[in-house]
Design a protein around this motif. Sequence first.
Motif, mmCIF file in Angstrom:
data_model
loop_
_atom_site.group_PDB
_atom_site.id
_atom_site.type_symbol
_atom_site.label_atom_id
_atom_site.label_comp_id
_atom_site.label_asym_id
_atom_site.label_seq_id
_atom_site.Cartn_x
_atom_site.Cartn_y
_atom_site.Cartn_z
ATOM 1 N N ARG B 141 0.832 -1.204 0.000
ATOM 2 C CA ARG B 141 0.000 0.000 0.000
ATOM 3 C C ARG B 141 0.870 1.258 0.000
ATOM 4 N N ASN B 145 1.095 4.129 -2.945
ATOM 5 C CA ASN B 145 0.936 5.532 -2.562
ATOM 6 C C ASN B 145 2.116 6.359 -3.082
ATOM 7 N N VAL B 212 -4.287 12.054 -1.878
ATOM 8 C CA VAL B 212 -4.612 10.705 -1.413
ATOM 9 C C VAL B 212 -5.433 10.936 -0.154
ATOM 10 N N LYS B 214 -9.012 10.474 2.517
ATOM 11 C CA LYS B 214 -10.094 9.691 3.107
ATOM 12 C C LYS B 214 -11.443 10.233 2.660
ATOM 13 N N THR B 230 -10.186 5.233 1.061
ATOM 14 C CA THR B 230 -9.213 6.200 0.557
ATOM 15 C C THR B 230 -9.254 6.266 -0.962
ATOM 16 N N PHE B 564 -8.309 3.539 -3.754
ATOM 17 C CA PHE B 564 -6.952 3.171 -3.374
ATOM 18 C C PHE B 564 -6.928 1.809 -2.674
#
Lengths: 617, 617
Positions: B141, B145, B212, B214, B230, B564
Amino acid sequence: MYRTHTCGELRIADNNKEVTLAGWVQTVRKFGAITFVDLRDRYGITQLLFGEKLNKVLEENPLGREFVLQATGKVNERSNKNANIPTGDIEINVSSFTILNKSAVPPFTIQDDTDGGDDLRMKYRFLDLRRNAVKKNLELRYAVNRAARNYLHSNGFMDIETPFLIKSTPEGARDFVVPSRMNPGQFYALPQSPQTFKQLLMVSGYDRYYQVVKCFRDEDLRADRQPEFTQIDCEMAFVEQEDILNMFEGMIKSIFKEVKGIDYTEKVERMTWEDAMWNYGNDKPDIRFSMKVLNLKKPASVYVNKADQSSLINGADFKVFDEAETVLAIAVPGCSEYSRKQTDELTEWVKRPQVGMKGLVFIKCLPAGQAGNADGTYKSSVDKFYSEERLKAIADAAGGKAGDLILILAGVEERTRKAISDLRMEMANRLGLRNDNEYKLLWVLDFPLFEYDEEGNRWVARHHPFTSPKPSDIETMISNDPVIHNAAEYLKHPYANIKANAYDMVLNGNEIGGGSIRIYQRELQEKMFAALGMDKEEQLHKFGFLLGAFEYGAPPHGGIAYGFDRLCAILGGSESIRDFIAFPKNNSGRDVMLDAPATIDEKQLRELQIKTDVTGD
Amino acid sequence: MYRTHTCGELRIADNNKEVTLAGWVQTVRKFGAITFVDLRDRYGITQLLFGEKLNKVLEENPLGREFVLQATGKVNERSNKNANIPTGDIEINVSSFTILNKSAVPPFTIQDDTDGGDDLRMKYRFLDLRRNAVKKNLELRYAVNRAARNYLHSNGFMDIETPFLIKSTPEGARDFVVPSRMNPGQFYALPQSPQTFKQLLMVSGYDRYYQVVKCFRDEDLRADRQPEFTQIDCEMAFVEQEDILNMFEGMIKSIFKEVKGIDYTEKVERMTWEDAMWNYGNDKPDIRFSMKVLNLKKPASVYVNKADQSSLINGADFKVFDEAETVLAIAVPGCSEYSRKQTDELTEWVKRPQVGMKGLVFIKCLPAGQAGNADGTYKSSVDKFYSEERLKAIADAAGGKAGDLILILAGVEERTRKAISDLRMEMANRLGLRNDNEYKLLWVLDFPLFEYDEEGNRWVARHHPFTSPKPSDIETMISNDPVIHNAAEYLKHPYANIKANAYDMVLNGNEIGGGSIRIYQRELQEKMFAALGMDKEEQLHKFGFLLGAFEYGAPPHGGIAYGFDRLCAILGGSESIRDFIAFPKNNSGRDVMLDAPATIDEKQLRELQIKTDVTGD
């Protein structure tokens, strides 16, 4: 793509190229049969030239400020070059154009010196964001974000997202809460910080964690507070305080280098909290200048265990000093020639309600040759109580040199300490000692672990309940009962002297980051919760998951969090964090652009099984 | 620092070095007078050797699983090397050690194949996170990112934070709301996405934005949905659809390269939504294998304007087909030899409630030499209705070759289409056509702008209300009244055929991202809101700020958002996004580790001026 180039990139080397630009009309200037248009985008401004033929089209389709325009033409060398902008050597000889969108006349000018007031610019924030000044702030913010991430990444830190819908455990500030539709009568809370989660990640073995993360506090807003704000949040395992200080000294230096081009090569200074309070009257001193505080009469607080110099003022029958809880002085360089008018004005300044002093005592350290004396003399507003010799002794103790002005405040502890600190900053501002282009970092160390809460006659955590005492103070903490049996003598309680393994990073007089080594033993954590007045049941309800985690092999760990908004503001030379937030809220926590918060539908309330119950108080 | 090295870095080249490690005790193995301990941290495992002398100390201070241990000693070459781990050539001959923290016996083993069930591992998530399998997910992850950020940064995108406390404008999903204490009776909402803010940023001239971020949706949770999730959220100005497709094709390829080491060099395939629905029965086809759907009898939906092949089945007096709304077939390669038992089992499979079909018709394309025939024959469960010639014609139309098994479903449109799509995936799984290490990207384009809402007899936005129609459809949209006067004939309404400038990115049959070119003209946006049944007042209350912004020079713009969590899950070869979230919630939206949501104090409710009103329904 609506463009071949941006409005910031064409140069003389592009001469004769056929290009298409798109952007906003900054200005329209008509000169007879031709028209110049400055076209603006995120990257710059390019001059467009509309010749005679197109001018007629323009007359039928007049351009206005902030119209969105697409223009095609040849790059030409300008006869009349503009050295102020990077594209100033060229212009576009427009051959065709399209108005992509019109614009109403904006409510304020899109310029560095705009005519729009604060409220108007907040309401039309999407226009305010077009101004170069605001754009530069957001660009700086992104650069800081990027520099921090790159530094942390290259040091093995991992960005791990922590949840936003968590449990309400109000300690200190109020939580924002979120009613749960699926669990009627229950609420999530928005995190005030990812504190417990990052500690759990340490327990989980992710020994270097970071996040640039939104946090939420439902506080009564003061200027420069936002209900939502951003932290650069970091945690490390298997470290001691020294490791954290070194790592994050590195981070801030890397930010200076990447964002400001500044090589901050010297070691960041360190100061104990006691020294900061003693010498500067606050825990985030601006050390770009000295002007240290002389503690003529020691403040009562146990938190500073130092000896004062009250012998310098005692026995003079000067009631103001004799009766004051504390007497504090600073030596202001080069101000001995202040006139009566100027000292009166300073006296008024300290008497303002924001400062709240009853008066100001001064001593002028007149240099030789000044005021008609040969050897240098000392003139004071309290001449009749103190001999020149005693005045000299006070001035010397304050570090006063010939030409300095000693300013002395007397009163109750907290207010007087804050006042001398404010006065010190004010004098530095007046003397130009706070240079925006000078950056001075400072670590403040060895904070007290507890503060005394008079109202509850109990201890509260100065930092937060997860901060570890100094290893040498752990025994004191464990082996003593936190209860204060005699409120008047709380200073004598062993807890009053326990120091925390906590540290703040201060930049130019602003706290930009703070953290601590954490407690990682269940027993000590329980003792801490108990010391703060939490019984077993409350401990388990609120922090059972953390206490549980400490049962299963928690490593020593610690961390730090930077106030990202404030860090950006200071690096951008501003006092206001709002200028560095794309969509800030006002001082009542409102987003005036969105008009939020707002009422919601009855249906939403019904689904959430809550009712508003506004009583008006 | 508690260590000189991590548990993953020592090699034979470090032989004889004096080192200190710190980590968790993975295993303790006693062999007579010596003890081996595997010490684990985030970086790996290193073997510690406790010799005779220390063994006695160990006996008095026995180590257990997950104890936190610090050990100092010399690096030695191992006699018995372990080729399975990078540190397997060496061990540490321990000279001193400290137990930094003890551990209770963990409720499940910290191993790839743990003995802990789902619920237990969720409750002790901080222990589950120690497992290598979970750690690898979070590392992936972070790598995704980082790769996305680096790509976007190098393409001139800026990370700009948008607010979390916004205004409730429920469209589609429910908002989570946050009562405002400072504005009693009013609520903030948590963003379902930063959609309108990123559009405002385009109006403000920040022509390449990313975050990126929430997002929050209060939906009834299905498996693999989280109330907070996300997005990689992006927006660009002065672009057309083609620009976005190219830019984000680049991003995903960069992620493949950086995270998986895969050079995805081929151009990403593109497919219209109509073709996807027609050929695969859904809008996110897995194109790692073909097995296209034959539309024997066209589904009624206006959204697919294609001709079916009903002549192949008509006139045979087979009521099931004659009466069905739609008849769909696939040719499954190499399954013509399926036994009666196997076809019966498939029939049962489609009759399960999750699929909901009444039965399954099949045609076996038996190759020459099989089943005792020379030329190849066609055997079917509907032999008595269709001649072999007609069966061959159907099989041919479905793309069936000798050796294939044609599977045919008939029924009502939506269910049958979903069923053939499910059956196609199921058969591919059984045949091993869905290889975890093969990645196939697809752009699905030209979605319908509107969907018909039967209940309200009105149009709803298929994507969201900010999506632009295709330029060629704008006139249709503006010049027609959105009201559907005859519900039965909604398909004939001009709006039914309007296509959107919208696109989804599909990876191996999963939608990983979606976006659109946006409306940027106030008039068109108002028309869109009106088409969705919003009157002027509601438009202004909910989206006045956006309509206002469109008055002041809004540029053409569009964007995309990637899920994401899901992207990471697919790249990690998992079906479950939960495995890729550090602290996920369960299917009831609960964090079982924190025990959140929970009741809050009466004092908090009073301050917020709300009451719970739980009726139990």
